[in-house]
Design an enzyme around this catalytic site. Structure first.
Site, mmCIF file in Angstrom:
data_model
loop_
_atom_site.group_PDB
_atom_site.id
_atom_site.type_symbol
_atom_site.label_atom_id
_atom_site.label_comp_id
_atom_site.label_asym_id
_atom_site.label_seq_id
_atom_site.Cartn_x
_atom_site.Cartn_y
_atom_site.Cartn_z
ATOM 1 N N CYS A 244 -1.756 1.865 7.558
ATOM 2 C CA CYS A 244 -1.650 0.755 6.767
ATOM 3 C C CYS A 244 -1.532 -0.970 6.925
ATOM 4 O O CYS A 244 -1.563 -1.090 7.715
ATOM 5 C CB CYS A 244 0.501 1.598 5.737
ATOM 6 S SG CYS A 244 -0.307 2.232 4.714
ATOM 7 N N SER B 90 10.716 6.556 9.958
ATOM 8 C CA SER B 90 10.040 5.930 10.898
ATOM 9 C C SER B 90 10.628 4.625 12.086
ATOM 10 O O SER B 90 10.107 3.567 10.611
ATOM 11 C CB SER B 90 8.239 6.619 10.688
ATOM 12 O OG SER B 90 7.697 5.043 12.246
ATOM 13 N N CYS C 253 6.101 -7.017 6.942
ATOM 14 C CA CYS C 253 7.023 -7.307 8.506
ATOM 15 C C CYS C 253 7.043 -7.832 9.130
ATOM 16 O O CYS C 253 5.810 -8.783 9.543
ATOM 17 C CB CYS C 253 6.245 -5.235 8.751
ATOM 18 S SG CYS C 253 7.083 -4.980 10.295
ATOM 19 N N CYS D 147 -0.323 -4.116 15.332
ATOM 20 C CA CYS D 147 -0.740 -3.365 13.034
ATOM 21 C C CYS D 147 -1.116 -4.696 12.511
ATOM 22 O O CYS D 147 -0.515 -6.031 13.057
ATOM 23 C CB CYS D 147 1.021 -3.351 13.085
ATOM 24 S SG CYS D 147 1.305 -2.704 11.780
ATOM 25 N N GLY E 14 5.977 -2.253 6.551
ATOM 26 C CA GLY E 14 7.564 -2.677 6.744
ATOM 27 C C GLY E 14 8.540 -1.901 7.864
ATOM 28 O O GLY E 14 7.354 -0.567 8.453
ATOM 29 N N GLU E 15 9.199 -2.289 8.343
ATOM 30 C CA GLU E 15 10.759 -1.217 8.556
ATOM 31 C C GLU E 15 11.605 -1.686 8.062
ATOM 32 O O GLU E 15 12.805 -1.731 7.579
ATOM 33 C CB GLU E 15 11.261 -2.746 10.152
ATOM 34 C CG GLU E 15 12.352 -1.853 10.918
ATOM 35 C CD GLU E 15 11.874 -0.325 11.677
ATOM 36 O OE1 GLU E 15 11.062 -0.427 12.165
ATOM 37 O OE2 GLU E 15 12.807 0.783 11.319
ATOM 38 N N GLU F 123 0.553 -1.195 -0.218
ATOM 39 C CA GLU F 123 0.403 -0.210 -0.274
ATOM 40 C C GLU F 123 0.859 1.007 -0.109
ATOM 41 O O GLU F 123 2.122 1.317 0.571
ATOM 42 C CB GLU F 123 -1.107 0.136 1.624
ATOM 43 C CG GLU F 123 -2.074 -1.006 0.947
ATOM 44 C CD GLU F 123 -2.391 -1.476 2.590
ATOM 45 O OE1 GLU F 123 -2.271 0.110 3.876
ATOM 46 O OE2 GLU F 123 -3.150 -2.342 2.620
ATOM 47 N N CYS G 77 3.045 8.818 1.228
ATOM 48 C CA CYS G 77 3.503 7.289 2.788
ATOM 49 C C CYS G 77 3.574 6.194 2.321
ATOM 50 O O CYS G 77 3.083 5.769 0.685
ATOM 51 C CB CYS G 77 2.616 6.729 3.948
ATOM 52 S SG CYS G 77 2.677 5.500 5.215
ATOM 53 N N SER H 132 9.098 4.849 16.624
ATOM 54 C CA SER H 132 7.494 4.906 17.237
ATOM 55 C C SER H 132 8.031 4.314 18.786
ATOM 56 O O SER H 132 8.582 3.120 18.667
ATOM 57 C CB SER H 132 7.184 3.571 16.534
ATOM 58 O OG SER H 132 6.588 3.700 15.633
ATOM 59 N N LEU H 133 7.276 4.635 19.556
ATOM 60 C CA LEU H 133 7.614 4.107 21.039
ATOM 61 C C LEU H 133 6.579 3.941 21.682
ATOM 62 O O LEU H 133 6.407 2.184 22.033
ATOM 63 C CB LEU H 133 7.710 5.353 22.307
ATOM 64 C CG LEU H 133 8.590 5.376 23.223
ATOM 65 C CD1 LEU H 133 9.453 4.009 22.983
ATOM 66 C CD2 LEU H 133 8.917 6.814 24.186
ATOM 67 N N HIS H 134 5.304 4.377 21.617
ATOM 68 C CA HIS H 134 4.431 3.838 21.755
ATOM 69 C C HIS H 134 3.641 3.624 23.946
ATOM 70 O O HIS H 134 3.315 3.198 24.495
ATOM 71 C CB HIS H 134 3.509 2.921 21.442
ATOM 72 C CG HIS H 134 3.547 2.901 20.198
ATOM 73 N ND1 HIS H 134 3.121 3.779 19.173
ATOM 74 C CD2 HIS H 134 4.582 2.101 18.711
ATOM 75 C CE1 HIS H 134 3.733 4.183 18.519
ATOM 76 N NE2 HIS H 134 3.720 3.281 18.008
ATOM 77 N N ASN I 203 -5.943 2.917 15.144
ATOM 78 C CA ASN I 203 -6.816 2.837 14.222
ATOM 79 C C ASN I 203 -6.964 1.526 14.635
ATOM 80 O O ASN I 203 -6.074 0.321 14.740
ATOM 81 C CB ASN I 203 -6.268 2.541 12.870
ATOM 82 C CG ASN I 203 -5.907 3.724 12.413
ATOM 83 O OD1 ASN I 203 -6.877 4.513 12.400
ATOM 84 N ND2 ASN I 203 -4.622 4.277 12.305
ATOM 85 N N CYS J 109 4.634 -6.601 16.025
ATOM 86 C CA CYS J 109 3.449 -4.986 17.147
ATOM 87 C C CYS J 109 2.214 -5.590 16.737
ATOM 88 O O CYS J 109 1.870 -6.075 15.967
ATOM 89 C CB CYS J 109 3.739 -4.072 16.844
ATOM 90 S SG CYS J 109 5.470 -3.186 15.767
HETATM 91 N N1 SAH Z 1 8.283 0.215 11.308
HETATM 92 C C1 SAH Z 1 8.492 1.373 11.425
HETATM 93 C C2 SAH Z 1 7.053 2.089 10.021
HETATM 94 C C3 SAH Z 1 5.598 1.308 10.161
HETATM 95 S S1 SAH Z 1 4.656 1.523 10.688
HETATM 96 C C4 SAH Z 1 7.718 1.768 12.091
HETATM 97 O O1 SAH Z 1 7.385 1.453 13.687
HETATM 98 O O2 SAH Z 1 7.329 2.955 13.270
HETATM 99 C C5 SAH Z 1 3.603 3.607 10.800
HETATM 100 C C6 SAH Z 1 2.908 3.886 12.234
HETATM 101 O O3 SAH Z 1 1.975 3.291 12.183
HETATM 102 C C7 SAH Z 1 4.257 3.343 13.319
HETATM 103 O O4 SAH Z 1 4.414 4.479 14.454
HETATM 104 C C8 SAH Z 1 3.544 2.238 14.085
HETATM 105 O O5 SAH Z 1 3.926 1.350 14.961
HETATM 106 C C9 SAH Z 1 2.049 2.711 14.245
HETATM 107 N N2 SAH Z 1 0.924 1.916 13.956
HETATM 108 C C10 SAH Z 1 0.717 1.028 13.622
HETATM 109 N N3 SAH Z 1 -0.083 0.156 13.205
HETATM 110 C C11 SAH Z 1 -1.268 0.871 14.046
HETATM 111 C C12 SAH Z 1 -2.732 0.742 14.789
HETATM 112 N N4 SAH Z 1 -3.459 -0.047 14.588
HETATM 113 N N5 SAH Z 1 -3.474 2.272 14.766
HETATM 114 C C13 SAH Z 1 -1.941 3.234 15.009
HETATM 115 N N6 SAH Z 1 -0.905 3.628 14.595
HETATM 116 C C14 SAH Z 1 0.304 1.982 14.430
#
Ligand code: SAH
Length: 348
Positions: free
Chosen positions: A336, A194, A112, A119, A162-163, A92, A105, A217-219, A293, A116
């Site tokens: 994505c 990212s 990937c 995701c 992807g990463e 995508e 994007c 991406s800390l979260h 999301n 996570c």
């Molecule tokens: N692998 C990289 C880039 C891809 S994801 C990374 O982890 O940063 C881009 C962002 O979307 C990341 O911060 C990821 O954690 C976040 N993301 C993934 N799934 C998500 C979801 N369901 N809702 C909100 N953000 C999400």
């Protein structure tokens, strides 16, 4: 066959010289046809001698991606493309049109492997890397749509599936191609990479002194919580990640963007906000709060609006720079990985 979109201008120059005995200015002409005039056939490259056009057509290919489907949001000017390649993979890419510019994007891998838990991109694991030229193609699909309006892509985020730091060399080649002044000329300052937090990649980026923007991406603000959401945290726990972030900031002088997806009942408490502020103290940075999301396969609850604002307010009261990310194209599942996941389910 050689894929022309894989070449930086200097690689193209070397190849044209070695393979076809052509001087440097010819490579520049080809590069301009590819990225400034954005032709799709060699015959359109009218300032090249016919013989050279034929030789190019015999030895190399332009794009190989085809649009599988696209979705146009009804709530904002967001377009999501699902692109397919001859080996059957799909990824995508999303075009977001803002009043301050157009941002794309890009996906850096097919699927990937980071795992996570919230995701969609990681659901089927990692199928293969994207080559630089395939990332360039993703960008060109959006640019061609904008060409009709006489507009250009002004910024790029490597936030698709992807990463990117797990595909470092191809990603940086992609960056070199799209930032070239003879081509699309998208300044590296306007390109954001990212990462899930791959420490060696962050350090390498710092050492290379590229003026790109880094998003991490800390979260979650502590190891227990982060490990439960992001398996990568076991390899690169928060202390190591923060060391790398400080290193990056010291080396480049640049502020880091932290992404923090708010997951209801998981990482959205005010205690988490306090812990996050403590963690980031002293590091020039910005926090992007992202309402998570919905992903059908994932058990993630959205944080209530009121709590999102409470979290944001708390961060600000502790002196942390934070914004709540505006959601684009939420009606077309612009997170994505979701369109691709749907497509794969249909095929199965
Ligand atoms: N692998 C990289 C880039 C891809 S994801 C990374 O982890 O940063 C881009 C962002 O979307 C990341 O911060 C990821 O954690 C976040 N993301 C993934 N799934 C998500 C979801 N369901 N809702 C909100 N953000 C999400």
């Amino acid at each position: 066959m050689v894929h022309l979109y894989d070449f930086t201008l200097s690689e193209l120059t070397t190849w044209m010289q070695e393979e076809h005995g052509e001087p440097a200015y010819r490579a520049r002409q080809v590069f301009e046809w590819l990225y400034q005039k954005r032709v799709t056939t060699f015959d359109e490259m009218t300032n090249l001698p016919k013989g050279l056009r034929n030789k190019l057509a015999e030895t190399c290919v332009l794009g190989t991606a085809a649009e599988v489907t696209h979705q146009q949001s009804k709530v904002d000017p967001t377009t999501k493309f699902l692109l397919g390649w001859p080996d059957g993979v799909t990824v995508e890419t999303v075009l977001m049109q803002h009043n301050y510019g157009n941002s794309v994007c890009v996906s850096s891998q097919v699927g990937c492997k980071m795992g996570c838990t919230f995701c969609a991109s990681t659901l089927g694991g990692m199928i293969r890397q994207m080559r630089a030229g395939e990332m360039v193609e993703q960008l060109l699909f959006s640019q061609r749509l904008l060409d009709d309006k006489g507009e250009r892509v002004s910024s790029v985020v490597l936030m698709g599936s992807g990463e990117p730091m797990d595909n470092y060399d191809q990603v940086m080649r992609f960056v070199d191609i799209i930032s070239d002044a003879h081509g699309l000329n998208i300044g590296q300052r306007h390109i954001t990479i990212s990462t899930v937090g791959l420490v060696p990649g962050i350090k390498r980026l710092a050492d290379e002194g590229r003026p790109m923007t880094l998003a991490v991406s800390l979260h979650a603000p502590n190891d227990a919580l982060r490990s439960s959401m992001m398996p990568v945290n076991k390899a690169y726990p928060i202390a190591k990640l923060m060391d790398a972030c400080h290193y990056y900031n010291q080396k480049t002088g640049k502020r880091i963007s932290f992404e923090y997806a708010l997951v209801g009942g998981k990482n959205d408490s005010l205690e988490c906000a306090k812990e996050l502020a403590d963690l980031l103290r002293g590091l020039p940075c910005h926090v992007n709060l992202i309402p998570v999301n919905y992903v059908p396969e994932r058990d993630v609850q959205r944080t209530a609006k009121k709590q999102i604002y409470a979290f944001w307010n708390a961060l600000q009261s502790y002196g942390v720079n934070a914004t709540i990310r505006r959601e684009m194209g939420h009606d077309i599942a612009a997170a994505c990985g979701q369109l691709r996941a749907e497509h794969m389910k249909e095929r199965a």
